[in-house]
Scaffold this motif. Structure first.
Motif, PDB file in Angstrom:
ATOM      1  N   LYS A 250       2.265  -7.438   4.974  1.00 37.98           N
ATOM      2  CA  LYS A 250       0.868  -7.904   5.023  1.00 37.98           C
ATOM      3  C   LYS A 250       0.478  -8.112   6.482  1.00 37.98           C
ATOM      4  O   LYS A 250       0.995  -9.002   7.163  1.00 37.98           O
ATOM      5  CB  LYS A 250       0.723  -9.185   4.221  1.00 37.98           C
ATOM      6  CG  LYS A 250      -0.715  -9.606   3.972  1.00 37.98           C
ATOM      7  CD  LYS A 250      -1.446  -8.641   3.039  1.00 37.98           C
ATOM      8  CE  LYS A 250      -2.705  -9.254   2.445  1.00 37.98           C
ATOM      9  NZ  LYS A 250      -3.715  -9.621   3.429  1.00 37.98           N
ATOM     10  N   THR A 298      -3.867   1.582   3.595  1.00 39.74           N
ATOM     11  CA  THR A 298      -3.779   1.386   2.152  1.00 39.74           C
ATOM     12  C   THR A 298      -3.793  -0.118   1.929  1.00 39.74           C
ATOM     13  O   THR A 298      -2.851  -0.819   2.291  1.00 39.74           O
ATOM     14  CB  THR A 298      -2.489   1.998   1.559  1.00 39.74           C
ATOM     15  OG1 THR A 298      -1.375   1.681   2.389  1.00 39.74           O
ATOM     16  CG2 THR A 298      -2.600   3.494   1.449  1.00 39.74           C
ATOM     17  N   HIS A 299      -4.886  -0.591   1.388  1.00 44.20           N
ATOM     18  CA  HIS A 299      -5.081  -2.016   1.167  1.00 44.20           C
ATOM     19  C   HIS A 299      -5.145  -2.712   2.529  1.00 44.20           C
ATOM     20  O   HIS A 299      -5.892  -2.302   3.402  1.00 44.20           O
ATOM     21  CB  HIS A 299      -3.968  -2.535   0.249  1.00 44.20           C
ATOM     22  CG  HIS A 299      -4.138  -3.947  -0.230  1.00 44.20           C
ATOM     23  ND1 HIS A 299      -5.348  -4.613  -0.216  1.00 44.20           N
ATOM     24  CD2 HIS A 299      -3.249  -4.830  -0.737  1.00 44.20           C
ATOM     25  CE1 HIS A 299      -5.192  -5.830  -0.698  1.00 44.20           C
ATOM     26  NE2 HIS A 299      -3.923  -5.989  -1.024  1.00 44.20           N
ATOM     27  N   GLU A 300      -4.374  -3.761   2.755  1.00 43.53           N
ATOM     28  CA  GLU A 300      -4.437  -4.557   3.983  1.00 43.53           C
ATOM     29  C   GLU A 300      -3.046  -4.696   4.588  1.00 43.53           C
ATOM     30  O   GLU A 300      -2.687  -5.722   5.145  1.00 43.53           O
ATOM     31  CB  GLU A 300      -5.020  -5.938   3.654  1.00 43.53           C
ATOM     32  CG  GLU A 300      -6.438  -5.842   3.097  1.00 43.53           C
ATOM     33  CD  GLU A 300      -6.830  -7.029   2.241  1.00 43.53           C
ATOM     34  OE1 GLU A 300      -5.959  -7.913   2.023  1.00 43.53           O
ATOM     35  OE2 GLU A 300      -7.968  -7.082   1.781  1.00 43.53           O
ATOM     36  N   GLU A 320      -8.947  -3.741   7.048  1.00 47.38           N
ATOM     37  CA  GLU A 320      -9.634  -5.000   6.824  1.00 47.38           C
ATOM     38  C   GLU A 320     -10.104  -5.597   8.155  1.00 47.38           C
ATOM     39  O   GLU A 320      -9.395  -5.564   9.154  1.00 47.38           O
ATOM     40  CB  GLU A 320      -8.667  -5.967   6.132  1.00 47.38           C
ATOM     41  CG  GLU A 320      -9.278  -7.289   5.741  1.00 47.38           C
ATOM     42  CD  GLU A 320      -8.226  -8.290   5.292  1.00 47.38           C
ATOM     43  OE1 GLU A 320      -8.571  -9.188   4.507  1.00 47.38           O
ATOM     44  OE2 GLU A 320      -7.071  -8.179   5.733  1.00 47.38           O
ATOM     45  N   TYR A 375     -14.265  -3.888   5.316  1.00 44.83           N
ATOM     46  CA  TYR A 375     -13.364  -2.754   5.464  1.00 44.83           C
ATOM     47  C   TYR A 375     -14.047  -1.642   6.249  1.00 44.83           C
ATOM     48  O   TYR A 375     -15.262  -1.490   6.200  1.00 44.83           O
ATOM     49  CB  TYR A 375     -12.911  -2.242   4.093  1.00 44.83           C
ATOM     50  CG  TYR A 375     -12.220  -3.314   3.282  1.00 44.83           C
ATOM     51  CD1 TYR A 375     -10.902  -3.661   3.549  1.00 44.83           C
ATOM     52  CD2 TYR A 375     -12.894  -4.012   2.284  1.00 44.83           C
ATOM     53  CE1 TYR A 375     -10.265  -4.666   2.843  1.00 44.83           C
ATOM     54  CE2 TYR A 375     -12.267  -5.018   1.562  1.00 44.83           C
ATOM     55  CZ  TYR A 375     -10.954  -5.341   1.842  1.00 44.83           C
ATOM     56  OH  TYR A 375     -10.329  -6.346   1.141  1.00 44.83           O
ATOM     57  N   TRP A 643      -6.706  -0.493  -4.713  1.00 48.32           N
ATOM     58  CA  TRP A 643      -5.844  -1.433  -4.005  1.00 48.32           C
ATOM     59  C   TRP A 643      -4.409  -0.930  -3.889  1.00 48.32           C
ATOM     60  O   TRP A 643      -3.564  -1.610  -3.339  1.00 48.32           O
ATOM     61  CB  TRP A 643      -5.809  -2.774  -4.747  1.00 48.32           C
ATOM     62  CG  TRP A 643      -7.128  -3.447  -4.763  1.00 48.32           C
ATOM     63  CD1 TRP A 643      -8.035  -3.442  -5.766  1.00 48.32           C
ATOM     64  CD2 TRP A 643      -7.716  -4.224  -3.726  1.00 48.32           C
ATOM     65  NE1 TRP A 643      -9.147  -4.159  -5.429  1.00 48.32           N
ATOM     66  CE2 TRP A 643      -8.970  -4.661  -4.183  1.00 48.32           C
ATOM     67  CE3 TRP A 643      -7.303  -4.611  -2.457  1.00 48.32           C
ATOM     68  CZ2 TRP A 643      -9.810  -5.454  -3.402  1.00 48.32           C
ATOM     69  CZ3 TRP A 643      -8.139  -5.396  -1.691  1.00 48.32           C
ATOM     70  CH2 TRP A 643      -9.377  -5.813  -2.167  1.00 48.32           C
ATOM     71  N   ASP A 644      -4.126   0.226  -4.426  1.00 49.26           N
ATOM     72  CA  ASP A 644      -2.744   0.662  -4.512  1.00 49.26           C
ATOM     73  C   ASP A 644      -2.424   1.684  -3.432  1.00 49.26           C
ATOM     74  O   ASP A 644      -3.301   2.272  -2.818  1.00 49.26           O
ATOM     75  CB  ASP A 644      -2.463   1.258  -5.895  1.00 49.26           C
ATOM     76  CG  ASP A 644      -2.781   0.249  -6.994  1.00 49.26           C
ATOM     77  OD1 ASP A 644      -3.930   0.262  -7.455  1.00 49.26           O
ATOM     78  OD2 ASP A 644      -1.902  -0.549  -7.342  1.00 49.26           O
ATOM     79  N   ASN A 645      -1.142   1.929  -3.266  1.00 44.20           N
ATOM     80  CA  ASN A 645      -0.699   2.852  -2.239  1.00 44.20           C
ATOM     81  C   ASN A 645      -0.647   4.293  -2.708  1.00 44.20           C
ATOM     82  O   ASN A 645      -0.482   5.200  -1.924  1.00 44.20           O
ATOM     83  CB  ASN A 645       0.693   2.451  -1.739  1.00 44.20           C
ATOM     84  CG  ASN A 645       0.683   1.111  -1.049  1.00 44.20           C
ATOM     85  OD1 ASN A 645      -0.368   0.633  -0.643  1.00 44.20           O
ATOM     86  ND2 ASN A 645       1.846   0.510  -0.901  1.00 44.20           N
TER      87      ASN A 645
END
Length: 764
Positions: A250, A298-300, A320, A375, A643-645
């Motif tokens: 993260k 991918t996501h944060e 983000e 984003y 939200w997924d990779n």
């Protein structure tokens, strides 16, 4: 330098640890887009007493408290925005902002309970979720306010308030053999990474008070290694793994922990921790910073964004704003202790692209009117793909994490713009500006910077008051300016890209430095042999000085049409001239393609500014048509990953008539679907079984309709092409088909824009 350090004990350990130092408050006076951005945020967001009161109310002594029911992060909002507001005040010196901040600090201290806690969690629910994370931000907010506070009595009250907060944590967190709770286990998220970030305000409180128990508590936190099961501080000190290779990746939270480790180094002088911090910054810059100066594609998460920034399959949230701002702050701190020009280059990249691009200048209501977007897209997408960290508060209003942190990003720009060093000054930011600094002998000198940068590479720095002293003026030569000209009073001086040019001489009033940076427009390509997917290599981007250029649907031409600049590869730069368009923007350019055609581009911060499909934008431009969609042939229907990779979800029929939505990476195959003309611009979607996409009778509790496979009952759909192989699907009453991430199903929702509503159709 001693006289320039902020007049609090927070910085007492820096003079022998740091090499660069921030000028005193009010010393820098910027002009142009950056000044406008800072003052816009001050006026639109920060001078807002009702909003500050709303944040404080999350801590009021009610049971259950604000974050009890969903172990949320409403408690972070106040301190996160307070830090940025204090940065902003240190630049603007606006009395109205100071009064607003003083009022809310006093209000926050009334939210302290009998145990000394200021928490958005009740005692019964404490030390779960984001409780410690939010308490960290309360402490930081108070500490940064002390830096600007003019009332010594109020400072004393704040210090006592903070001591009570931390003393309670010390009494309950620590060695399990003493009946205390292990800090890294006091959360259900990220193996304790979020909780470990409390290290920063603990060390700062020790600096402020000199009381040993706070340094002891900080030492305990460091001993836990940042996460449960893996010591990320030791990993960074070794420098063998990139952060995306750690067990917990993260991004924002990890950098926050290392900001605390840096403060711990400043106090203890343990060189290993200095090495760990510098290593981490350089490893992140090498592996995870995109062309616009953010991370987490991918996501944060740290995810090898240098490569992942060019995925053509994932089109969910990325980069983000919390990551952008924290990266800028982290680079600033590493710049202070290392003097490494690369960190200043990285801040500039973020400032002119991701940071300024996130600001809601037009006060667009689509995201609730928040001042910042959450984003930053890179490949054929819109801004406003989601609202990061959004939480509903008791009065029905909402806020988000990125909206709160953004002002720290704009506010830190003046802090890094010009900095002191023991033997002179360092100029990091080129902008029309004036600034005042003291010489090593304590003389006050005024400087004027004249430039249209980043539109133009010509910069003139002039001394406008009496100087009469020998000292160093160090100028940052950006990494991208391989050719540049530097003269002092007309006499040429050698300058090297990616380093500071230090000019040591006896300076007098009227002395002038002229710097001409290379503002050529150059191509940027994916790293050879290391691609996110098979189509990554079919892209190119353009950079002009610090600006990444972007296509925008408002400009002439199809935003996803292939481009070609191959004719200019040998000469190294693409023909590019300044232009203009009839909508709000910072910079517009006309670039010439290999066939002589003109392509109009915006700077990234100006692109996508309608925050919807009217200004689909892209930094990475395709060089060939690699997408394969033909609506006359059987197609695989893929739902967005969001939200997924992975690459998304395959959609297929299920025996019960409800569509099955499964992760492609599980090896699940999508059913082929055929698009049939249904007249009036509508289509029907027929599966291999002969059944059609329809709307089930069953409604869920939110009133949205589940989508199902059924016999032909006349359901018609409109396919709105978004870009390449992506479409939005709407029912006849205008509602949008959406991927319900939690329940793994498709449903109809109110028509709006979200990445959950953009589907791919590829040849079966």
């Amino acid at each position: 330098v001693s006289e320039s350090l902020e007049s609090t004990l927070f910085y007492k350990n820096r003079e022998d640890k740091d090499v660069l130092f921030t000028l005193p408050d009010g010393s820098v006076r910027l002009d142009g887009n950056i000044d406008y951005a800072i003052r816009f945020i001050e006026d639109y967001q920060l001078i807002n007493p009702p909003q500050w009161k709303r944040f404080v109310d999350q801590f009021r002594a009610t049971v259950p408290k604000a974050d009890d029911h969903d172990v949320g992060w409403r408690g972070e909002y106040w301190g996160k925005m307070m830090r940025g507001a204090c940065f902003t005040y240190s630049y603007t010196q606006n009395p109205e902002l100071y009064a607003t901040l003083t009022e809310t600090v006093r209000d926050m201290m009334t939210a302290q309970d009998d145990l000394g806690r200021i928490s958005s969690y009740s005692v019964e629910a404490q030390y779960k979720g984001w409780d410690i994370w939010a308490r960290k931000y309360v402490l930081l907010g108070m500490q940064y306010f002390i830096e600007i506070c003019k009332d010594s009595e109020l400072i004393g009250e704040i210090v006592q308030c903070m001591k009570k907060q931390v003393d309670y944590m010390i009494s309950t967190l620590g060695d399990e053999r003493e009946g205390k709770l292990r800090l890294t286990l006091c959360t259900s998220h990220w193996r304790g990474l979020n909780s470990s970030s409390v290290l920063e305000p603990i060390v700062r409180l020790y600096n402020l008070t000199g009381e040993q128990r706070y340094l002891d508590f900080a030492t305990y936190i460091v001993s836990l290694g940042g996460t449960e099961g893996q010591n990320i501080y030791e990993l960074a000190a070794e420098g063998k793994l990139y952060p995306y290779q750690y067990n917990v990746t993260k991004a924002y939270e990890m950098m926050s922990c290392f900001e605390g480790l840096l403060e711990y180094y400043r106090v203890t002088g343990i060189e290993k921790w200095k090495k760990a911090v510098i290593n981490l910054a350089e490893l992140i810059a090498d592996s995870d910073i995109s062309v616009i100066g953010s991370a987490g594609c991918t996501h944060e998460l740290f995810d090898h964004s240098r490569v992942r920034q060019l995925t053509t399959e994932y089109f969910g949230v990325m980069q983000e704003t919390c990551v952008t701002v924290t990266w800028m702050k982290f680079c600033y701190q590493v710049l202070c202790i290392s003097g490494n020009c690369r960190m200043a280059d990285e801040i500039e990249r973020s400032v002119y692209n991701a940071m300024l691009g996130s600001i809601n200048y037009d006060k667009c209501a689509s995201n609730g009117g928040f001042p910042f977007d959450s984003y930053s897209p890179l490949l054929l997408n819109t801004r406003l793909t989601g609202i990061g960290g959004k939480k509903i508060m008791a009065d029905g209003t909402s806020y988000g994490c990125c909206a709160c942190i953004g002002s720290a990003g704009t506010g830190i720009i003046p802090k890094y713009a010009v900095m002191l060093k023991n033997d002179g000054i360092t100029v990091n930011l080129y902008n029309k500006a004036g600034f005042t600094a003291k010489t090593p002998l304590g003389k006050t000198v005024d400087y004027e910077m004249i430039t249209d940068y980043p539109l133009d590479g010509a910069i003139k720095l002039r001394i406008t008051s009496e100087a009469d002293e020998a000292y160093v003026i160090a100028l940052r030569i950006p990494y991208w300016s391989s050719r540049c000209s530097l003269k002092v009073n007309g006499v040429a001086t050698e300058a090297k890209a990616g380093s500071y040019c230090e000019i040591h001489r006896f300076w007098v009033k009227g002395d002038e430095i002229t710097l001409e940076l290379d503002m050529s427009c150059v191509t940027v390509k994916p790293d050879d042999g290391e691609y996110a997917d098979a189509n990554s290599k079919h892209h190119v981007a353009l950079r002009r000085g610090p600006l990444m250029l972007a296509r925008d649907s408002r400009l002439p031409g199809e935003v996803e049409s292939p481009v070609d600049f191959s004719a200019y590869e040998k000469q190294g730069c693409v023909p590019c001239v300044h232009s203009s368009v009839d909508f709000e923007h910072f910079y517009c350019f006309e670039v010439t393609q290999s066939d002589g055609s003109i392509l109009m581009l915006l700077d990234y911060a100006s692109a996508g500014r309608t925050w919807d499909r009217r200004s689909v934008t892209t930094v990475w431009m395709p060089t060939c048509k690699y997408w394969n969609t033909d609506l006359d042939k059987p197609l695989k229907w893929i739902a967005p990953p969001v939200w997924d990779n992975g690459a998304g979800y395959a959609i297929s029929e299920a025996e019960n008539g409800i569509l099955t939505v499964r992760d492609i990476t599980d090896g699940f195959k999508a059913s082929a679907v055929n698009v049939e003309d249904a007249g009036d611009g509508y289509v029907k979607l027929r599966f291999e079984s002969g059944k059609y996409l329809g709307i089930a009778v069953l409604n869920d509790k939110n009133g949205s309709h589940t989508v199902a496979v059924a016999d032909d009952i006349g359901c018609r759909w409109r396919l709105d092409r978004f870009a390449q192989d992506r479409y939005k699907i709407r029912s006849e009453d205008g509602r949008a088909l959406s991927n319900d991430r939690q329940n793994r199903r498709l449903e109809l929702v109110e028509n709006g824009f979200s990445t959950t509503q953009i589907f791919r159709f590829v040849l079966a």
